[in-house]
Design a protein around this motif. Sequence first.
Motif, PDB file in Angstrom:
ATOM      1  N   TRP A 136       0.828  -1.211   0.000  1.00  0.00           N
ATOM      2  CA  TRP A 136       0.000   0.000   0.000  1.00  0.00           C
ATOM      3  C   TRP A 136       0.859   1.256   0.000  1.00  0.00           C
ATOM      4  CZ3 TRP A 136      -5.062  -0.113   3.336  1.00  0.00           C
ATOM      5  CH2 TRP A 136      -5.950  -1.060   2.802  1.00  0.00           C
ATOM      6  N   LEU A 137       1.954   1.261   0.778  1.00  0.00           N
ATOM      7  CA  LEU A 137       2.828   2.430   0.816  1.00  0.00           C
ATOM      8  C   LEU A 137       3.489   2.654  -0.545  1.00  0.00           C
ATOM      9  CD1 LEU A 137       4.276   4.759   2.193  1.00  0.00           C
ATOM     10  CD2 LEU A 137       5.909   3.089   3.116  1.00  0.00           C
ATOM     11  N   LEU A 138       3.967   1.593  -1.163  1.00  0.00           N
ATOM     12  CA  LEU A 138       4.572   1.723  -2.497  1.00  0.00           C
ATOM     13  C   LEU A 138       3.548   2.219  -3.515  1.00  0.00           C
ATOM     14  CD1 LEU A 138       6.903  -1.399  -2.551  1.00  0.00           C
ATOM     15  CD2 LEU A 138       7.581   1.019  -2.341  1.00  0.00           C
ATOM     16  N   ASP A 139       2.300   1.747  -3.410  1.00  0.00           N
ATOM     17  CA  ASP A 139       1.229   2.253  -4.281  1.00  0.00           C
ATOM     18  C   ASP A 139       1.033   3.758  -4.074  1.00  0.00           C
ATOM     19  OD1 ASP A 139       0.747  -0.291  -5.279  1.00  0.00           O
ATOM     20  OD2 ASP A 139      -1.128  -0.581  -4.153  1.00  0.00           O
ATOM     21  N   ALA A 140       0.986   4.182  -2.812  1.00  0.00           N
ATOM     22  CA  ALA A 140       0.773   5.604  -2.508  1.00  0.00           C
ATOM     23  C   ALA A 140       1.942   6.450  -3.014  1.00  0.00           C
ATOM     24  CB  ALA A 140       0.582   5.795  -0.998  1.00  0.00           C
ATOM     25  N   LEU A 141       3.163   5.975  -2.820  1.00  0.00           N
ATOM     26  CA  LEU A 141       4.333   6.707  -3.316  1.00  0.00           C
ATOM     27  C   LEU A 141       4.305   6.802  -4.839  1.00  0.00           C
ATOM     28  CD1 LEU A 141       7.028   5.195  -0.948  1.00  0.00           C
ATOM     29  CD2 LEU A 141       6.211   7.571  -0.918  1.00  0.00           C
ATOM     30  N   TRP A 153      -4.023   7.595   3.801  1.00  0.00           N
ATOM     31  CA  TRP A 153      -3.786   8.046   2.435  1.00  0.00           C
ATOM     32  C   TRP A 153      -5.153   8.403   1.847  1.00  0.00           C
ATOM     33  CZ3 TRP A 153      -1.476   2.979   3.418  1.00  0.00           C
ATOM     34  CH2 TRP A 153      -0.126   3.047   3.771  1.00  0.00           C
ATOM     35  N   PRO A 154      -5.483   9.721   1.769  1.00  0.00           N
ATOM     36  CA  PRO A 154      -6.804  10.120   1.280  1.00  0.00           C
ATOM     37  C   PRO A 154      -7.123   9.546  -0.097  1.00  0.00           C
ATOM     38  CG  PRO A 154      -5.595  12.022   2.106  1.00  0.00           C
ATOM     39  CD  PRO A 154      -4.651  10.865   2.110  1.00  0.00           C
ATOM     40  N   HIS A 155      -6.144   9.557  -0.947  1.00  0.00           N
ATOM     41  CA  HIS A 155      -6.309   8.930  -2.262  1.00  0.00           C
ATOM     42  C   HIS A 155      -5.239   7.859  -2.319  1.00  0.00           C
ATOM     43  CE1 HIS A 155      -9.032  12.097  -3.453  1.00  0.00           C
ATOM     44  NE2 HIS A 155      -8.168  12.946  -2.967  1.00  0.00           N
ATOM     45  N   PRO A 156      -5.603   6.662  -2.186  1.00  0.00           N
ATOM     46  CA  PRO A 156      -6.790   5.954  -2.639  1.00  0.00           C
ATOM     47  C   PRO A 156      -7.771   5.543  -1.549  1.00  0.00           C
ATOM     48  CG  PRO A 156      -4.984   4.438  -2.467  1.00  0.00           C
ATOM     49  CD  PRO A 156      -4.461   5.772  -2.014  1.00  0.00           C
ATOM     50  N   GLY A 157      -7.964   6.347  -0.530  1.00  0.00           N
ATOM     51  CA  GLY A 157      -8.955   6.040   0.501  1.00  0.00           C
ATOM     52  C   GLY A 157      -8.551   4.879   1.382  1.00  0.00           C
ATOM     53  N   ARG A 158      -7.316   4.933   1.896  1.00  0.00           N
ATOM     54  CA  ARG A 158      -6.815   3.821   2.717  1.00  0.00           C
ATOM     55  C   ARG A 158      -6.289   4.335   4.048  1.00  0.00           C
ATOM     56  NH1 ARG A 158      -3.528   0.502  -2.014  1.00  0.00           N
ATOM     57  NH2 ARG A 158      -5.348  -0.657  -2.736  1.00  0.00           N
ATOM     58  N   GLN A 159      -6.498   3.516   5.079  1.00  0.00           N
ATOM     59  CA  GLN A 159      -5.984   3.806   6.409  1.00  0.00           C
ATOM     60  C   GLN A 159      -5.434   2.521   7.003  1.00  0.00           C
ATOM     61  OE1 GLN A 159      -7.909   6.229   9.836  1.00  0.00           O
ATOM     62  NE2 GLN A 159      -8.731   4.168  10.000  1.00  0.00           N
ATOM     63  N   VAL A 160      -4.366   2.645   7.778  1.00  0.00           N
ATOM     64  CA  VAL A 160      -3.794   1.506   8.498  1.00  0.00           C
ATOM     65  C   VAL A 160      -3.599   1.925   9.945  1.00  0.00           C
ATOM     66  CG1 VAL A 160      -1.862  -0.114   8.672  1.00  0.00           C
ATOM     67  CG2 VAL A 160      -2.583   0.727   6.421  1.00  0.00           C
ATOM     68  N   ARG A 161      -4.019   1.047  10.852  1.00  0.00           N
ATOM     69  CA  ARG A 161      -3.811   1.262  12.285  1.00  0.00           C
ATOM     70  C   ARG A 161      -3.014   0.088  12.829  1.00  0.00           C
ATOM     71  NH1 ARG A 161      -8.850   2.139  15.599  1.00  0.00           N
ATOM     72  NH2 ARG A 161      -9.313   0.059  14.855  1.00  0.00           N
TER      73      ARG A 161
END
Length: 183
Positions: free
Chosen positions: A43-48, A112-120
């Motif tokens: 997910w982080l690599l996708d966001a970057l 990450w607002p786009h693509p609408g993801r959150q991790v806790r």
Amino acid sequence: MTDRTEPGPLVRALIAHPVLAATTYPAPDPATPTDPAALFTAWLLDALAAGVPDAQVMTLSTVDAEGRPDARVLVLRDIDPAAGAWHFWTEPDSPKARQLAAHPDAALTVYWPHPGRQVRLRGPVRPAPDCTTPSPTLRCYALHAVTAEFWQAGPDRDHLRLRFSRTATGWTSTGWVPTDIPG
């Protein structure tokens, strides 16, 4: 006393500002990794790659000496998948370092607002001596996740979440479930 029959300018602005306004969000991959470090990294690599500003920024939540919550934004420096550890740096005499010394359990949140993801992530935080630090004034710490929750926004508020829990033999997961299901 304020008359609350008419919303004030702040309330009107908050109502008018769309939340999760995208019409499409990525669907969860059916081949989701079986451990949270691998999924987080993907997910982080996708966001970057998508150019999400400050994709490596997260919120660290601790408690102070009186047990009151405290949170601040900091930068993710590395992930150790084998240890399930998320690394960050701080000065050893900073308020967060003192709070972690007294109460080592903490939480990390990434959004990450786009693509609408959150991790806790939640777990104990310990100094990480094997981590490379940028200067002698900083110390590396690692949150060793015992729970992780991945949240994916969906259209029409059909959001999904995936929870991981660490066991003695590895990670268990709930699989992707709608967020309106309790648990």
